[in-house]
Motif scaffolding. Structure first.
Motif, PDB file in Angstrom:
ATOM      1  N   ARG A   1      -3.495   6.653  -3.879  1.00  0.00           N
ATOM      2  CA  ARG A   1      -2.225   6.575  -3.160  1.00  0.00           C
ATOM      3  C   ARG A   1      -2.402   5.696  -1.919  1.00  0.00           C
ATOM      4  O   ARG A   1      -3.437   5.724  -1.267  1.00  0.00           O
ATOM      5  N   LEU A   2      -1.362   4.943  -1.631  1.00  0.00           N
ATOM      6  CA  LEU A   2      -1.423   3.947  -0.570  1.00  0.00           C
ATOM      7  C   LEU A   2      -0.612   4.413   0.633  1.00  0.00           C
ATOM      8  O   LEU A   2       0.555   4.777   0.496  1.00  0.00           O
ATOM      9  N   LEU A   3      -1.255   4.424   1.794  1.00  0.00           N
ATOM     10  CA  LEU A   3      -0.536   4.735   3.027  1.00  0.00           C
ATOM     11  C   LEU A   3      -0.374   3.452   3.831  1.00  0.00           C
ATOM     12  O   LEU A   3      -1.359   2.787   4.147  1.00  0.00           O
ATOM     13  N   GLN A   4       0.866   3.110   4.134  1.00  0.00           N
ATOM     14  CA  GLN A   4       1.150   1.903   4.910  1.00  0.00           C
ATOM     15  C   GLN A   4       2.065   2.296   6.060  1.00  0.00           C
ATOM     16  O   GLN A   4       3.162   2.812   5.844  1.00  0.00           O
ATOM     17  N   ARG A   5       1.620   2.026   7.269  1.00  0.00           N
ATOM     18  CA  ARG A   5       2.415   2.418   8.429  1.00  0.00           C
ATOM     19  C   ARG A   5       2.383   1.351   9.511  1.00  0.00           C
ATOM     20  O   ARG A   5       1.348   0.707   9.732  1.00  0.00           O
TER      21      ARG A   5
ATOM     22  N   VAL B   1      -6.161   3.606   1.525  1.00  0.00           N
ATOM     23  CA  VAL B   1      -5.950   4.195   0.205  1.00  0.00           C
ATOM     24  C   VAL B   1      -6.607   5.563   0.163  1.00  0.00           C
ATOM     25  O   VAL B   1      -7.730   5.734   0.614  1.00  0.00           O
ATOM     26  N   GLU B   2      -5.860   6.521  -0.345  1.00  0.00           N
ATOM     27  CA  GLU B   2      -6.403   7.867  -0.562  1.00  0.00           C
ATOM     28  C   GLU B   2      -6.739   8.027  -2.034  1.00  0.00           C
ATOM     29  O   GLU B   2      -5.889   7.764  -2.895  1.00  0.00           O
ATOM     30  N   HIS B   3      -7.940   8.464  -2.294  1.00  0.00           N
ATOM     31  CA  HIS B   3      -8.337   8.681  -3.686  1.00  0.00           C
ATOM     32  C   HIS B   3      -8.073  10.142  -4.026  1.00  0.00           C
ATOM     33  O   HIS B   3      -8.770  11.030  -3.562  1.00  0.00           O
ATOM     34  N   THR B   4      -7.020  10.405  -4.794  1.00  0.00           N
ATOM     35  CA  THR B   4      -6.664  11.777  -5.126  1.00  0.00           C
ATOM     36  C   THR B   4      -6.871  11.990  -6.628  1.00  0.00           C
ATOM     37  O   THR B   4      -6.940  11.025  -7.393  1.00  0.00           O
ATOM     38  N   PRO B   5      -6.969  13.265  -7.044  1.00  0.00           N
ATOM     39  CA  PRO B   5      -7.145  13.532  -8.480  1.00  0.00           C
ATOM     40  C   PRO B   5      -6.021  12.913  -9.315  1.00  0.00           C
ATOM     41  O   PRO B   5      -6.232  12.481 -10.443  1.00  0.00           O
ATOM     42  N   GLY B   6      -4.830  12.815  -8.733  1.00  0.00           N
ATOM     43  CA  GLY B   6      -3.700  12.245  -9.468  1.00  0.00           C
ATOM     44  C   GLY B   6      -3.647  10.726  -9.412  1.00  0.00           C
ATOM     45  O   GLY B   6      -2.674  10.135  -9.879  1.00  0.00           O
TER      46      GLY B   6
ATOM     47  N   LEU C   1       1.356   5.298  -5.698  1.00  0.00           N
ATOM     48  CA  LEU C   1       2.394   6.051  -5.004  1.00  0.00           C
ATOM     49  C   LEU C   1       2.085   6.081  -3.515  1.00  0.00           C
ATOM     50  O   LEU C   1       0.930   5.984  -3.122  1.00  0.00           O
ATOM     51  N   PRO C   2       3.117   6.230  -2.711  1.00  0.00           N
ATOM     52  CA  PRO C   2       2.853   6.364  -1.269  1.00  0.00           C
ATOM     53  C   PRO C   2       2.089   7.653  -0.990  1.00  0.00           C
ATOM     54  O   PRO C   2       2.366   8.692  -1.588  1.00  0.00           O
ATOM     55  N   ALA C   3       1.118   7.567  -0.092  1.00  0.00           N
ATOM     56  CA  ALA C   3       0.337   8.757   0.267  1.00  0.00           C
ATOM     57  C   ALA C   3       1.131   9.614   1.237  1.00  0.00           C
ATOM     58  O   ALA C   3       1.933   9.125   2.016  1.00  0.00           O
ATOM     59  N   GLU C   4       0.879  10.925   1.157  1.00  0.00           N
ATOM     60  CA  GLU C   4       1.376  11.833   2.180  1.00  0.00           C
ATOM     61  C   GLU C   4       0.385  11.807   3.326  1.00  0.00           C
ATOM     62  O   GLU C   4      -0.814  11.739   3.109  1.00  0.00           O
TER      63      GLU C   4
ATOM     64  N   ASP D   1       4.274  -2.993  -2.227  1.00  0.00           N
ATOM     65  CA  ASP D   1       5.338  -1.992  -2.122  1.00  0.00           C
ATOM     66  C   ASP D   1       5.847  -1.932  -0.689  1.00  0.00           C
ATOM     67  O   ASP D   1       5.531  -1.026   0.076  1.00  0.00           O
ATOM     68  N   PHE D   2       6.648  -2.937  -0.352  1.00  0.00           N
ATOM     69  CA  PHE D   2       7.175  -3.017   1.008  1.00  0.00           C
ATOM     70  C   PHE D   2       8.023  -1.808   1.368  1.00  0.00           C
ATOM     71  O   PHE D   2       7.950  -1.294   2.497  1.00  0.00           O
ATOM     72  N   ASP D   3       8.797  -1.311   0.406  1.00  0.00           N
ATOM     73  CA  ASP D   3       9.706  -0.204   0.716  1.00  0.00           C
ATOM     74  C   ASP D   3       8.976   1.058   1.141  1.00  0.00           C
ATOM     75  O   ASP D   3       9.555   1.942   1.768  1.00  0.00           O
ATOM     76  N   ALA D   4       7.695   1.151   0.775  1.00  0.00           N
ATOM     77  CA  ALA D   4       6.953   2.362   1.117  1.00  0.00           C
ATOM     78  C   ALA D   4       6.334   2.313   2.508  1.00  0.00           C
ATOM     79  O   ALA D   4       5.759   3.308   2.959  1.00  0.00           O
ATOM     80  N   VAL D   5       6.444   1.185   3.188  1.00  0.00           N
ATOM     81  CA  VAL D   5       5.869   1.120   4.539  1.00  0.00           C
ATOM     82  C   VAL D   5       6.712   1.973   5.482  1.00  0.00           C
ATOM     83  O   VAL D   5       7.934   1.831   5.529  1.00  0.00           O
TER      84      VAL D   5
END
Lengths: 436, 436
Positions: free
Chosen positions: B264-268, B256-261, B343-346, B221-225
């Motif tokens: 989620r992937l954080l890329q920065r 990667v954040e492991h959330t109940p939902g 999904l992208p992580a907050e 998911d390049f667009d989420a970086v």
């Protein structure tokens, strides 16, 4: 494709327990990556009743590890018994002969018997893998076998023994002497009760011989590794090195000389002075690091934990996944029959800068005697670093010097000239300076 | 087994020429390692007559690169044209559709179209490989796909753009400002005439998205970086960082954040302060380095040349050898269908220490205004580093500070509170401090 890869695990020490824990902890992702379940079916160890903190009840118990080689419920034998011969070797041979893949973390066995085991694996068309045998969790076997496969390597070198590196970097941090730090390392479990293989460089030599065979396409030749351990490195040497901008590390290094009579392999394990600007100088504690220099890749560095339950298990299970994916080939990168037999290289004409430390009696003329020997042997002294009192309580003094770059044989010649001199109260310490 | 692997090479720029040179220079060892000859049969580039310093006469010339996809004398297409779309993509698609393996160094194409290309490769059961797309000669795709395959990775981060790293480390060495060093880098060929993709972090983002997909089993998911370039880092910031014991590096980081939902992937990609004790702080010039932290392996570091003719060709040909050895599998480690959509992580609730630099007018009350905003937003200041004259010639002053560890949203809140303030003559610069 089978839906399960069945593992027979021999040896339930730190690493064996780590493998069981890893397979359990990461089960889902391993199944996804391997494309099948990875499952231990049978285990073998010395004691069935010892509490290891893992539940062995799901696995068949086998008293004789060699019996794993013939079990119908085992596809891959993971050998974690250790020792170059004995049951480890017997198991590996039997498993390969029975067409079962073998994974091992046993550097001594591979260093001594790797070629015959690989020959057997190739004949049976089964995998023999040993990522965990060198540098723990660092994928350096794969790095050399596959990552740098397009290159003629010009040099492979690195820090391959975590115990020595822990001792040397702790001496550096604390100023303590070798024996004290070794004792502390033994207390902390970083050094064995019998630390000989580590501190004398034999363990690093096992690993170097394996890397050299893969990296240079050479027949593995452990006996040709020239080994010097770290037992003679003193706190004073580390202090001197520091003032010169160096740290001291046990460096395992191999390269190939192309001579008219054929390629020759130089393999050495020696404590070296490493410039603080070199990436290896920052490798502290039990960390390992390997540098591979290729004719196209340039310098590559692989660094990480060189030992321990988790890292070593990580390497073992990576090998399991490669087998499940059927991404395996010749254990030493090219078939054993095509490896080049290489004679050991002579190092005398090679040039290097050298650190020399003499322990001498405190009387007039000693320095003149040493520097005359240097002159007569053709060694050019770059700097005479110190003339201070030795810690031996006997009134001796230390004389440390660094030479200009020159042939190794000249330094050896100078040492020979001083052999038997009344002025020297201990054999000189000779440490090469690793080029940047 | 065939005795020759036939290569169709599209693109004869630096890397394409490097591949031809490598195949020629290392021919015998490549044959030994691949188990067959590796031979370019056909090439395509924009100009047939340009002098590239290599002899193209042994190869068939093809004007339209896409024609390589259907030639009977090509087993593997090596795509070195570049560009995320256009002829590179058309060639890769056509080659895979025709059952030919594809190797590419094209990070933009893989970042944008890697999943659809991999889907096609998997459907055709042919290889799609792109080691050279990330970190030049460093085998980090292999390192993550295979070397760390037994691990749940907790973080992947590193220095993935040699141009930015050259600029930042040269600014550090010389004290020069960004624009001057960029111009010098362009003169030396370390930066493109249009350096936007490099200095704005887009190139590093392409590479990060590829590593994150492989390392975390996530849909690419390049667009989420989230990308911040280095253009606002000034000589003053580098000097301030130095006094605090840090260097500034452009760091690409994913976790990667492991959330109940769901995960989620954080890329920065962001310029960060890196402690001089961290292995990445010693990575200077155009060198690249990647750290992977695994739940069993611990921290692994891969370092080497991130670009250039030789290193990139080394990675391309390593992929060729893997294909010759039939040691290939799913391009992204697991089949595309099994990658997790994440999904992208907050990042707001994440905590970090932060370096903040304000350019402000030189008048009473400014510092009170800034520190009040910090207080009101819940940001705790660890140290106020300097209040000195800015280099802008306008009489402004710089105020730099480091925060205690705290939620990122608080720092953002403070910046929002200061938005529109007359005191600030330029937007604040916010640089996170990379944890050790």
């Amino acid at each position: 494709m089978a839906d399960t890869l069945r593992i027979g695990l021999a040896g339930l020490g730190t690493v064996g327990v780590g493998v069981i824990r890893l397979l359990e902890t990461n089960r889902d992702l391993l199944t996804a990556r391997a494309g099948m379940q990875l499952k231990v079916t049978a285990v073998s160890a010395q004691s069935r009743t010892k509490d290891r903190g893992v539940d062995l009840s799901p696995f068949a118990w086998v008293d004789d590890p060699v019996a794993l080689a013939t079990r119908d419920d085992v596809d891959v034998v993971v050998e974690l018994i250790g020792g170059s011969d004995g049951p480890a070797l017997e198991l590996a041979k039997a498993a390969l002969a029975n067409g079962k893949a073998v994974i091992t973390a046993n550097k001594a066995m591979i260093a001594h018997h790797g070629l015959s085991l690989a020959t057997s694996a190739e004949a049976q068309d089964v995998a023999l893998k040993f990522e965990a045998a060198v540098a723990g969790g660092i994928p350096v076997i794969k790095g050399l076998r596959e990552g740098t496969s397009a290159n003629q390597l010009t040099s492979i070198y690195g820090i391959l023994n975590g115990t020595c590196n822990y001792i040397l970097s702790t001496m550096e941090d604390t100023g303590a002497d070798f024996a004290d730090v070794l004792a502390e390392a033994q207390d902390k479990g970083y050094a064995e009760a019998d630390p000989t293989f580590d501190i004398e460089g034999v363990d690093a030599a096992h690993k170097l011989a394996i890397l050299a065979a893969i990296g240079f396409g050479a027949e593995l030749d452990f006996d040709a590794v020239r080994v010097t351990g770290i037992t003679r490195v003193g706190a004073a040497d580390i202090a001197q090195a520091d003032t010169l901008g160096f740290v001291i590390r046990l460096i395992a290094q191999a390269d190939v000389e192309h001579t008219p009579g054929g390629d020759r392999l130089l393999q050495r394990v020696r404590p070296c002075l490493v410039s603080k600007a070199h990436p290896l100088s920052g490798v502290d504690g039990p960390t390992n690091a390997v540098v591979a220099e290729g004719n196209f890749s340039g310098r590559l560095l692989f660094q990480g934990a060189g030992a321990g339950e988790g890292p070593t298990a990580s390497a073992v299970v990576a090998d399991v996944i490669d087998i499940a994916r059927d991404e395996v080939g010749a254990p030493f990168s090219i078939p054993v029959a095509n490896l080049s037999p290489m004679l050991p290289a002579e190092s005398g004409e090679r040039t290097e800068r050298t650190y020399l430390r003499f322990t001498v009696t405190d009387r007039p003329g000693v320095l003149a005697e040493i520097t005359a020997a240097m002159r007569d042997a053709g060694v050019s002294i770059e700097s005479l670093i110190q003339k201070g009192r030795a810690d031996d309580g006997g009134g001796d003094v230390l004389v440390a010097m660094v030479t200009h770059e020159g042939p190794e044989r000249c330094v050896r010649g100078a040492i020979d000239l001083l052999e038997g001199s009344d002025s020297l109260t201990a054999p000189p310490l000779v440490l090469p300076i690793l080029p940047d």
